[in-house]
Design a protein around this motif. Structure first.
Motif, PDB file in Angstrom:
ATOM      1  N   SER A   1       5.021  -5.724  -1.679  1.00  0.00           N
ATOM      2  CA  SER A   1       5.284  -4.332  -2.043  1.00  0.00           C
ATOM      3  C   SER A   1       5.903  -3.575  -0.864  1.00  0.00           C
ATOM      4  N   SER A   2       5.241  -2.539  -0.368  1.00  0.00           N
ATOM      5  CA  SER A   2       5.819  -1.793   0.765  1.00  0.00           C
ATOM      6  C   SER A   2       5.928  -2.683   2.005  1.00  0.00           C
ATOM      7  N   GLY A   3       5.040  -3.664   2.138  1.00  0.00           N
ATOM      8  CA  GLY A   3       5.150  -4.621   3.243  1.00  0.00           C
ATOM      9  C   GLY A   3       6.419  -5.452   3.134  1.00  0.00           C
ATOM     10  N   ALA A   4       6.830  -5.759   1.899  1.00  0.00           N
ATOM     11  CA  ALA A   4       8.090  -6.484   1.686  1.00  0.00           C
ATOM     12  C   ALA A   4       9.272  -5.602   2.055  1.00  0.00           C
ATOM     13  N   HIS A   5       9.187  -4.323   1.736  1.00  0.00           N
ATOM     14  CA  HIS A   5      10.248  -3.389   2.118  1.00  0.00           C
ATOM     15  C   HIS A   5      10.381  -3.342   3.636  1.00  0.00           C
ATOM     16  N   ILE A   6       9.250  -3.271   4.329  1.00  0.00           N
ATOM     17  CA  ILE A   6       9.262  -3.236   5.796  1.00  0.00           C
ATOM     18  C   ILE A   6       9.848  -4.542   6.338  1.00  0.00           C
ATOM     19  N   ALA A   7       9.452  -5.671   5.754  1.00  0.00           N
ATOM     20  CA  ALA A   7       9.965  -6.974   6.192  1.00  0.00           C
ATOM     21  C   ALA A   7      11.481  -7.043   6.055  1.00  0.00           C
ATOM     22  N   MET A   8      11.984  -6.611   4.894  1.00  0.00           N
ATOM     23  CA  MET A   8      13.430  -6.651   4.680  1.00  0.00           C
ATOM     24  C   MET A   8      14.150  -5.678   5.605  1.00  0.00           C
ATOM     25  N   ALA A   9      13.604  -4.471   5.739  1.00  0.00           N
ATOM     26  CA  ALA A   9      14.247  -3.475   6.608  1.00  0.00           C
ATOM     27  C   ALA A   9      14.320  -3.971   8.043  1.00  0.00           C
ATOM     28  N   TYR A  10      13.250  -4.601   8.513  1.00  0.00           N
ATOM     29  CA  TYR A  10      13.255  -5.125   9.879  1.00  0.00           C
ATOM     30  C   TYR A  10      14.270  -6.267  10.018  1.00  0.00           C
TER      31      TYR A  10
ATOM     32  N   GLY B   1       0.798  -1.219   0.000  1.00  0.00           N
ATOM     33  CA  GLY B   1       0.000   0.000   0.000  1.00  0.00           C
ATOM     34  C   GLY B   1       0.830   1.266   0.000  1.00  0.00           C
ATOM     35  N   ALA B   2       2.063   1.173  -0.450  1.00  0.00           N
ATOM     36  CA  ALA B   2       2.947   2.334  -0.575  1.00  0.00           C
ATOM     37  C   ALA B   2       3.116   3.081   0.745  1.00  0.00           C
ATOM     38  N   TRP B   3       3.086   2.381   1.830  1.00  0.00           N
ATOM     39  CA  TRP B   3       3.289   2.913   3.189  1.00  0.00           C
ATOM     40  C   TRP B   3       2.184   3.856   3.663  1.00  0.00           C
TER      41      TRP B   3
END
Length: 192
Positions: free
Chosen positions: A143-152, A70-72
């Protein structure tokens, strides 16, 4: 060409989540569900659904945490319900946590990372009751959830409980000009 490695990773995750015992079969839909459990003070955005396979143990049952896209700035855990991941993963012996996280509209970065940490802590406190292995966690993001997952996973996995990350088209280079100068780039600029 890129789909082959993704399919391989999904297959490996599914194989690793299967119980080794053949004395029972978990049928699709045969799970215990807890809906809209609050894990933080924002009871609209900091909620999660938990799906537990009927046959589970604290030593063997890994946990998969789902993070919507959801693009954060938009999105909801409900967008992942229609895919059937709850049924698929619980049928293969995995517990599933489908979480909402605080969106950029009302909170600043790194609020979503803090939310993943709160969910991880919640799972650790409930591991014995739920009979799940809080030391074997996979973050599955879209999408943005994947970015959050990787960042965490790359910045906050100090206890090494996260064993895998499934990235479904999450952005990795936020400085890429095709990301920055398109509609998506507006959200990236706000995030940074």
């Amino acid at each position: 060409m890129r789909t082959i490695p993704l399919l391989f990773l999904i297959a490996m995750l599914c194989i690793s989540c299967q119980h080794k015992s053949s004395r029972y079969t978990v049928t699709p839909g045969n799970f215990i569900a807890y809906k809209n459990l609050a894990y933080g003070s924002d009871t609209l955005q900091q909620v999660m659904d938990v799906y537990l396979p009927v046959e589970r143990s604290v030593n063997k049952t890994p946990v998969i945490i789902l993070l919507h896209g959801g693009a954060w700035v938009q999105g909801d855990k409900a967008e992942l319900n229609w895919i059937g991941l709850d049924t698929f993963f619980t049928a293969h012996g995995c517990a599933v946590v489908n979480m909402n996280y605080r969106l950029r509209n009302n909170y600043i970065w790194p609020a979503p990372l803090d939310d993943v940490g709160m969910v991880m802590n919640y799972i650790k406190t409930k591991a014995a009751d739920w009979q799940v292995n809080a030391g074997k966690v996979c973050l599955w993001g879209k999408s943005s959830g994947a970015h959050i997952a990787m960042a965490y996973a790359y910045s906050r996995n100090t206890d090494k409980c996260i064993k895998a990350v499934m990235d479904l088209y999450g952005p990795t280079d936020l400085t890429d000009s095709c990301v920055v100068y398109k509609e998506f780039g507006l959200n990236v600029t706000n995030l940074l």
